[in-house]
Design an enzyme around this catalytic site. Structure first.
Site, PDB file in Angstrom:
ATOM      1  CE  LYS A  83      -4.529   0.969   0.729  1.00 22.51           C
ATOM      2  NZ  LYS A  83      -5.747   0.193   0.470  1.00 22.51           N
ATOM      3  CE  LYS A 186     -15.354   5.453  -4.660  1.00 21.01           C
ATOM      4  NZ  LYS A 186     -15.097   6.526  -3.679  1.00 21.01           N
ATOM      5  N   GLY A 188     -21.563   1.595  -0.427  1.00 20.64           N
ATOM      6  CA  GLY A 188     -22.857   1.515   0.261  1.00 20.64           C
ATOM      7  C   GLY A 188     -24.043   1.573  -0.698  1.00 20.64           C
TER       8      GLY A 188
HETATM    9  N1  LIG Z   1     -14.316   1.419  -3.157  1.00 19.76           N
HETATM   10  C1  LIG Z   1     -13.799   0.212  -3.047  1.00 19.76           C
HETATM   11  O1  LIG Z   1     -13.662  -0.530  -4.038  1.00 19.76           O
HETATM   12  C2  LIG Z   1     -13.442  -0.332  -1.693  1.00 19.76           C
HETATM   13  C3  LIG Z   1     -12.790  -1.578  -1.620  1.00 19.76           C
HETATM   14  C4  LIG Z   1     -12.492  -2.125  -0.373  1.00 19.76           C
HETATM   15  C5  LIG Z   1     -12.807  -1.402   0.754  1.00 19.76           C
HETATM   16  N2  LIG Z   1     -13.412  -0.178   0.671  1.00 19.76           N
HETATM   17  C6  LIG Z   1     -13.726   0.543   1.898  1.00 19.76           C
HETATM   18  O2  LIG Z   1     -15.137   0.743   1.978  1.00 19.76           O
HETATM   19  C7  LIG Z   1     -15.411   1.972   2.638  1.00 19.76           C
HETATM   20  C8  LIG Z   1     -16.275   2.840   1.756  1.00 19.76           C
HETATM   21  O3  LIG Z   1     -15.595   3.060   0.544  1.00 19.76           O
HETATM   22  P1  LIG Z   1     -16.254   3.939  -0.628  1.00 19.76           P
HETATM   23  O4  LIG Z   1     -15.412   3.707  -1.813  1.00 19.76           O
HETATM   24  O5  LIG Z   1     -17.713   3.690  -0.666  1.00 19.76           O
HETATM   25  O6  LIG Z   1     -15.963   5.384  -0.060  1.00 19.76           O
HETATM   26  P2  LIG Z   1     -16.869   6.702  -0.269  1.00 19.76           P
HETATM   27  O7  LIG Z   1     -16.003   7.830   0.183  1.00 19.76           O
HETATM   28  O8  LIG Z   1     -17.467   6.734  -1.636  1.00 19.76           O
HETATM   29  O9  LIG Z   1     -18.082   6.482   0.740  1.00 19.76           O
HETATM   30  C9  LIG Z   1     -17.991   6.606   2.121  1.00 19.76           C
HETATM   31  C10 LIG Z   1     -19.300   7.216   2.585  1.00 19.76           C
HETATM   32  O10 LIG Z   1     -19.316   7.194   4.020  1.00 19.76           O
HETATM   33  C11 LIG Z   1     -19.867   8.429   4.456  1.00 19.76           C
HETATM   34  N3  LIG Z   1     -19.442   8.672   5.844  1.00 19.76           N
HETATM   35  C12 LIG Z   1     -18.262   9.143   6.299  1.00 19.76           C
HETATM   36  N4  LIG Z   1     -18.290   9.229   7.647  1.00 19.76           N
HETATM   37  C13 LIG Z   1     -19.501   8.776   8.039  1.00 19.76           C
HETATM   38  C14 LIG Z   1     -20.117   8.614   9.297  1.00 19.76           C
HETATM   39  N5  LIG Z   1     -19.488   8.937  10.424  1.00 19.76           N
HETATM   40  N6  LIG Z   1     -21.378   8.127   9.337  1.00 19.76           N
HETATM   41  C15 LIG Z   1     -22.032   7.805   8.196  1.00 19.76           C
HETATM   42  N7  LIG Z   1     -21.485   7.939   6.967  1.00 19.76           N
HETATM   43  C16 LIG Z   1     -20.245   8.426   6.896  1.00 19.76           C
HETATM   44  C17 LIG Z   1     -19.355   9.446   3.466  1.00 19.76           C
HETATM   45  O11 LIG Z   1     -20.130  10.628   3.482  1.00 19.76           O
HETATM   46  C18 LIG Z   1     -19.478   8.677   2.149  1.00 19.76           C
HETATM   47  O12 LIG Z   1     -20.747   8.858   1.553  1.00 19.76           O
HETATM   48  C19 LIG Z   1     -14.041   2.572   2.988  1.00 19.76           C
HETATM   49  O13 LIG Z   1     -13.692   2.165   4.299  1.00 19.76           O
HETATM   50  C20 LIG Z   1     -13.110   1.913   1.992  1.00 19.76           C
HETATM   51  O14 LIG Z   1     -11.776   1.853   2.477  1.00 19.76           O
HETATM   52  C21 LIG Z   1     -13.736   0.362  -0.530  1.00 19.76           C
END
Ligand SMILES: NC(=O)c1ccc[n+]([C@@H]2O[C@H](COP(=O)([O-])OP(=O)(O)OC[C@H]3O[C@@H](n4cnc5c(N)ncnc54)[C@H](O)[C@@H]3O)[C@@H](O)[C@H]2O)c1
Length: 363
Positions: A83, A186, A188
């Site tokens: 990473k 993204k 969720g």
């Molecule tokens: N995108 C990927 O392919 C991927 C892969 C593996 C893991 N992840 C993990 O999944 C998680 C989400 O990733 P993503 O790509 O959807 O990110 P993202 O930034 O698109 O979405 C995160 C969401 O969480 C919300 N958020 C932040 N703090 C919050 C809180 N306290 N309460 C409620 N909502 C809150 C944000 O407003 C945002 O809408 C991260 O932890 C990321 O590391 C993502």
């Protein structure tokens, strides 16, 4: 804090290599951490974040690269774990020059590390990084990339959740269950769609008004609640953390109403021991890095020419892997998180050992 030394961290962490990179002209300060190349080149994204200190940036790089090694191993990929972090505010310092300087440092590792997107970096950024290095995935579709990895991340989380439901309720479906999603970003959003299609009820929360507006418009059947504390204390069957890390801590676990935790967020356990606390409360924790591996499966597929169908098929396997881990955990009387670690370590050792069988045409 006392005098900080990266070597102190390395000694306890067990990483293979940590590289500090600097390009003063563009303001680039990056740390690339390689935990293991036992299974192949290390793959893991680049986090671009305004860390409070260099020590925080190093710690994050070390923790995240170790987690990638376990995630890639359990996902069945022939890839090690690494990473990178870029230390700084992407809103202020992200430029073409900085990203290309970073790409040159990635190239300098000669393929020991492949980079991709993470928090603060996006597919167009990887297109720029790719101008300087071959060792990058997660580029945009127009450039032969796999596009947004959250598509298969969410799909994999859904598969892992199904395996959890089977373990707890006897059938691999969320139909009729109430699932609480924290974070409609993204991952969720896609997860909500899979759950609704499966016949689940979805309750959700987000701190971002745009995300909430999306839910109101696209899926009015989603019940929105004020915040995460309200979500986890409501009548939910499954809790899906899909925002930031550390969602499960000493305050949340005692009040959590769900029978299962399965979500997309990385590093959900705030500290070691939380997995035991969950088990003591009778809550099934489906390990984060097992269920959220769909994204890395998607970006890994790009390395040899992307096929969405092949990547989707591999992400479907997250259901079987999760089942295997939950069964092992039950048989050995250990939390699923410990069972997953054991399986990952076993694969790294067993397959990694094969390189000791010398082949004539390889070094
Ligand atoms: N995108 C990927 O392919 C991927 C892969 C593996 C893991 N992840 C993990 O999944 C998680 C989400 O990733 P993503 O790509 O959807 O990110 P993202 O930034 O698109 O979405 C995160 C969401 O969480 C919300 N958020 C932040 N703090 C919050 C809180 N306290 N309460 C409620 N909502 C809150 C944000 O407003 C945002 O809408 C991260 O932890 C990321 O590391 C993502």
């Amino acid at each position: 804090m006392g005098v900080f030394s990266a070597a102190d961290h390395l000694e306890s962490a067990g990483h293979e290599q940590v590289v500090f990179c600097q390009d003063k002209a563009t303001g680039l300060r990056a740390i690339i951490a390689i935990y293991s190349t036992a299974l192949g080149p290390a793959l893991g994204g680049t986090r671009f974040f305004p860390y409070a200190s260099e020590a925080d940036a190093v710690r994050d790089a070390l923790d995240l690269s170790r987690a990638m090694a376990y995630k890639n191993a359990i996902a069945g990929l022939d890839l090690g774990g690494g990473k990178a972090v870029i230390w700084g505010d992407p809103q202020k310092i992200k430029t073409e020059g900085l990203l290309r300087a970073y790409g040159r440092f990635v190239e300098s590792l000669g393929g020991r590390y492949y980079t991709a997107c993470d928090v603060g970096t996006y597919t167009p950024d990887m297109d720029i990084v790719a101008k300087e290095t071959r060792f990058v995935t997660g580029r945009s579709v127009e450039y032969g990339g796999c596009g947004d990895s959250s598509v298969l991340t969410a799909f994999g989380v859904f598969q892992g959740m199904r395996a959890g439901a089977e373990q707890v309720w006897g059938a691999p479906t969320l139909a009729g269950r109430r699932v609480g999603i924290a974070g409609l970003g993204k991952v969720g959003k896609h997860l909500a769609r899979h759950l609704l299609d499966d016949g689940a009820e979805v309750v959700a929360t987000d701190v971002n008004e745009t995300a909430l507006a999306w839910a109101r418009e696209s899926y009015p059947q989603i019940t929105l609640v004020a915040d995460t504390p309200a979500l986890i204390t409501s009548e939910i069957d499954v809790y899906a953390p899909c925002a930031l890390g550390g969602a499960l801590d000493d305050d949340t676990v005692p009040v959590l109403r769900a029978a299962i935790v399965a979500g997309g967020a990385n590093n959900q356990l705030a500290h070691p021991g939380i997995e035991k606390l969950l088990e003591d409360r009778g809550i099934l924790y489906v390990p984060d890095y097992v269920v959220n591996a769909g994204g890395v499966i998607q970006v890994a597929d790009e390395i040899n020419g992307f096929s969405f169908e092949r990547a989707r098929m591999r992400a479907t396997g997250i259901y079987d892997t999760t089942r295997q881990i939950l069964q092992l955990a039950a048989a050995e009387g250990v939390p699923p998180a410990a069972a997953a670690d054991r399986l990952a370590e076993h694969r790294m050792a067993e397959i990694g050992r094969l390189s000791t069988i010398r082949l004539p045409h390889r070094p």
